[in-house]
Design an enzyme around this catalytic site. Structure first.
Site, PDB file in Angstrom:
ATOM      1  N   ASP A 166      -3.312   5.703  -4.046  1.00 42.87           N
ATOM      2  CA  ASP A 166      -4.768   5.560  -4.530  1.00 42.87           C
ATOM      3  C   ASP A 166      -5.330   6.974  -4.707  1.00 42.87           C
ATOM      4  O   ASP A 166      -5.989   7.324  -3.774  1.00 42.87           O
ATOM      5  CB  ASP A 166      -5.464   4.761  -3.483  1.00 42.87           C
ATOM      6  CG  ASP A 166      -4.886   3.325  -3.586  1.00 42.87           C
ATOM      7  OD1 ASP A 166      -4.216   2.897  -4.592  1.00 42.87           O
ATOM      8  OD2 ASP A 166      -5.126   2.429  -2.560  1.00 42.87           O
ATOM      9  N   ASP A 210       3.340  -3.343  -3.841  1.00 42.22           N
ATOM     10  CA  ASP A 210       2.276  -2.613  -3.218  1.00 42.22           C
ATOM     11  C   ASP A 210       1.914  -3.191  -1.652  1.00 42.22           C
ATOM     12  O   ASP A 210       2.611  -4.214  -1.582  1.00 42.22           O
ATOM     13  CB  ASP A 210       1.007  -2.953  -4.260  1.00 42.22           C
ATOM     14  CG  ASP A 210      -0.285  -1.868  -4.038  1.00 42.22           C
ATOM     15  OD1 ASP A 210      -0.168  -0.895  -3.059  1.00 42.22           O
ATOM     16  OD2 ASP A 210      -1.217  -1.947  -4.680  1.00 42.22           O
ATOM     17  N   GLU A 249       3.178  -1.079   3.464  1.00 41.62           N
ATOM     18  CA  GLU A 249       3.456  -0.029   4.868  1.00 41.62           C
ATOM     19  C   GLU A 249       3.919  -0.875   5.873  1.00 41.62           C
ATOM     20  O   GLU A 249       4.441  -0.337   6.713  1.00 41.62           O
ATOM     21  CB  GLU A 249       2.073   0.759   4.761  1.00 41.62           C
ATOM     22  CG  GLU A 249       1.663   1.501   3.830  1.00 41.62           C
ATOM     23  CD  GLU A 249       1.250   0.920   2.465  1.00 41.62           C
ATOM     24  OE1 GLU A 249       1.465   1.517   1.424  1.00 41.62           O
ATOM     25  OE2 GLU A 249       0.580  -0.256   2.671  1.00 41.62           O
TER      26      GLU A 249
END
Length: 790
Positions: free
Chosen positions: A483, A406, A409
């Site tokens: 999300d 997670d 990015e």
């Protein structure tokens, strides 16, 4: 204040005059070296390379210095291709068996045709260009019949014609809606479908890119804010052929462990061993199937990755072993941010081993994430990826075989949401800025994690789930869509998002069932679970402050329905696993838009609320609250209601009634579908395989069931089982041929059951020419038939 109307204050709109583009100009000369052609133009150079007879690559650099190395997204090397060249006064014709490129010399323009002379892609008045900021852009003509698909993870409808999209991996917690552009995964690939024929373009650029497919003009474009143009044209001609060509370039998803295809339960967070045990015991007491429990960030010691909190999780090894005895795996989260703590072993190793991202002058970059001030591994360096992979021994020694990446990015808690673009990446001796390599960070973290796990697991298959990625991410990880919210709109959004991810080479994808943030409702959780039972990745996940959404959270009726669909997932696993094997072999998605099977049907070009599971199963979920009817589009052919066996004629729309307990499922006439049994987890052996035969008045059909041990790579050495089922139909006779076509593996089941649908009562049934079965006499179910596997 940019979340208010101040964002559109006349003095705050930042409307700058768009820099004029400088055309590459006329061709001055060219040279050929085997399959490569290099063109010197007035304002830059262009290279054309054939990778296969149906794939070609174009590189344009305005500085004139062509860089022909590929990004790490591309795994294919150019093959030997027979090329014919014909030069004329104004044009140059370069042709393979499948793809013809016409080069216009003045000005330099490229056009691409298939082997039949059908135009695929053409540059018209505008072609390749750049500006004084060194931004590069490529224009292509837009046909009025063009429809565009792919582009990785994007909100909105299935067809992206009329959209402008930016590729820049972004931590987007704000509610996802149709105008949300940048999300977590950037895949600069798209497919064009025109009058039933398809071709593809992959723009291999790891920095920020923009695709402008808006209507109103005669062109579309793709552009990058720096570097060179580097794109591939794939000749198609069908949507399936384009996906095969694209995944030939960027790789295909490995066959995952079977347990990863089961039901996953997660929450941000299950915060202690006690809570995790209670969760597992409740699933088993209620006999609701479960294969995986995810651990979010609270399992760690102060959010330090590769650690466990000694108070909350005092004995993780024992916990994991006890859960595994119940058939439940544990998948912990691992983020890239390494806490700045001189007494923390991982930070020490990262500093001493020169593994962290740095500025040009040598200072380590630090950014704020969950642990506080943190450093970030530079995954562009091979030595750092190897170091990172080896660190996962902390987990594998405990019996963990799956990891959840997670915040990769990478996400940073600042105004830009990510790392300073001036940070340098070592890139194995070819340093580039983060601005140039931002979109590939998550992909390289995925490679490090998957490769490390694979080495540490000694022959067992790893499972990796990732939020961020780039083209090629399918080689390492499943993708979940980040999300989302517990909104009906987000349930609807998830279908085209997953379908376009599948078209973009990522077959293992799915949303958080029930929605991550906000509060779900009984009806929404039921309807979302119904869809989730048929998405490739099936996980229920919710945020720390949201309402609980485990299967029993909304009372007995909801629990009963949700349990029924989780059980249905396990019954369908033989078919799903076979489709995953097909994806690993061909790149074809598991969850498919109808256009993949019915490319000539104009009614499916933007059909975003139905999907295919393989080629013979169609799912048409309910996507609105308080709704018990919906319009279903049935393509050509005849379709059988999975629940009632009612037969519908295709080629039109139907109003279908679906109570809260019913997910509309339709099976194509003539289909053969395998079903297993409902079980508590995939670790429970299959004891019987049931084949559902959907009769047709006349014709033939085939199905090849795939099976292996579901856990190791032994299938690569021939330890697998393939059973080919062939059926021929007419109104009086059904002939079934069963053949073990290849492989040395022997499955756990010894019995086959055949269930016949849409056949007459007096039909005669013969298996393998020598086994004549009693007539149905009005019964749809035959006696159980034991068949020897050899």
């Amino acid at each position: 204040m940019l979340d208010t109307s101040f964002a559109i204050h006349p003095g705050n709109t930042n409307q700058s005059v768009h820099s004029s583009h400088i055309d590459i100009g006329n061709m001055k000369s060219f040279k050929q070296t085997e399959n490569r052609f290099e063109f010197a133009c007035k304002r830059g150079n262009v290279a054309l390379l054939f990778y296969r007879k149906d794939i070609t690559r174009v590189v344009m650099n305005p500085s004139g210095q062509l860089r022909l190395e590929t990004s790490l997204a591309v795994v294919a090397a150019p093959e030997e291709v027979g090329i014919q060249v014909k030069e004329e006064e104004h044009q140059l014709h370069i042709c393979s068996e499948r793809l013809a490129v016409v080069v216009q010399k003045q000005p330099f323009r490229l056009s691409f045709y298939d082997e039949t002379g059908n135009l695929l892609v053409r540059e018209g008045d505008l072609g390749m260009a750049y500006n004084e900021k060194k931004e590069v852009i490529c224009y292509k003509e837009m046909d009025e019949d063009d429809n565009y698909y792919g582009f990785g993870e994007k909100t909105g409808f299935l067809n992206k014609r009329g959209e402008k999209m930016v590729m820049w991996n972004t931590d987007m917690y704000a509610p996802h809606n149709p105008e949300t552009d940048t999300l977590y995964v950037s895949i600069p690939f798209f497919m064009t479908l025109r009058e039933g024929k398809a071709h593809g373009i992959f723009f291999d650029h790891t920095g920020k890119t923009t695709f402008d497919m808006r209507e109103g003009g005669k062109t579309y474009s793709f552009a990058a804010e720096s570097g060179q143009l580097d794109y591939y044209v794939m000749a198609g001609r069908s949507p399936k052929a384009v996906v095969e060509q694209y995944t030939h370039l960027t790789g295909r998803a490995p066959l995952p462990p079977k347990w990863s295809l089961g039901y996953h339960q997660s929450r941000y967070s299950y915060q202690s061993e006690t809570e995790v045990r209670e969760l597992a015991e409740t699933f088993r007491a209620k006999e609701i199937p479960l294969d995986v429990i995810h651990l979010d960030i609270h399992y760690m010691d102060g959010y330090r990755i590769f650690t466990f909190d000694g108070e909350r999780f005092p004995d993780p090894g024992r916990l994991i072993a006890e859960l595994k005895e119940k058939g439940i795996r544990v998948v912990p989260i691992v983020d890239p941010g390494v806490k700045e703590d001189p007494e923390y072993f991982l930070y020490q190793e990262g500093v001493y081993g020169d593994h962290f991202c740095k500025y040009l002058h040598g200072d380590i970059y630090h950014g704020d994430v969950w642990p506080g001030n943190s450093a970030f591994p530079d995954f562009t360096n091979t030595k750092t990826r190897k170091w990172w992979g080896e660190k996962h021994q902390v987990y594998t020694d405990l019996g963990i075989c799956g990891i959840w990446n997670d915040m990769n990015e990478p996400a940073v808690f600042n105004e830009t949401k990510t790392m300073d673009v001036k940070v340098m990446h070592g890139n194995d001796g070819n340093p580039q800025t983060h601005r140039q390599m931002h979109n590939i960070y998550g992909l390289l973290m995925g490679e490090a994690t998957y490769t490390g796990l694979k080495e540490l697991l000694h022959g067992r298959r790893p499972f990796l789930l990732t939020r961020a990625g780039y083209a090629g991410v399918q080689r390492y990880a499943a993708v979940w869509t980040g999300d989302n919210r517990s909104f009906w709109e987000h349930l609807a959004l998830s279908l085209p998002m997953c379908m376009n991810l599948g078209l973009s080479g990522v077959p293992f994808a799915g949303p958080d069932v029930g929605g991550f943030a906000h509060d779900t409702t009984k009806e929404l959780l039921i309807r979302w679970t119904q869809v989730g039972a048929f998405t490739p990745f099936f996980r229920n996940h919710s945020a720390i402050e949201s309402k609980r959404q485990e299967p029993w959270a909304f009372g007995e009726e909801a629990e009963r329905i949700i349990k029924r669909y989780i059980e249905l997932r396990y019954r369908w696993l033989p078919h799903l696993y076979t489709l995953f094997k097909e994806a690993a072999s061909t790149g074809l998605p598991i969850m498919r838009p109808l256009l993949m099977e019915y490319a000539d049907d104009e009614n499916v070009l933007n059909l975003s609320d139905q999907f295919m599971l393989g080629s013979t199963v169609m799912i048409a979920p309910i996507l609105q609250p308080g709704t018990s009817h919906r319009v279903v589009y049935l393509p050509e052919g005849n379709w059988i209601d999975y629940w009632t066996d009612e037969r519908y004629e295709g080629g039109g729309h139907r109003l279908y009634k679906a109570s809260l307990e019913t997910l509309p499922i339709f099976i194509k006439e003539g289909a053969i579908l395998p079903h297993g049994t409902a079980k508590q987890s995939t670790s429970d052996p299959e004891t019987k395989m049931t084949f559902h035969i959907y009769g047709t008045p006349d014709g033939k059909s085939e199905y090849c069931l795939y099976e292996d041990d579901g856990e190791t790579f032994a299938f690569e050495k021939g330890e697998y089982f393939e059973l080919k089922i062939g059926c021929s139909f007419n109104k009086d006779l059904i002939k079934i041929d069963m053949e073990n076509t290849s492989g040395r593996f022997r499955p756990t089941w010894k019995e086959y059951e055949f269930v016949f649908h849409n056949v007459s009562e007096d039909v005669e049934i013969i298996i393998n020419e020598d086994r004549k079965l009693p007539q149905l006499n009005g019964e749809a179910r035959l006696p159980v038939i034991t068949v020897k596997l050899d």
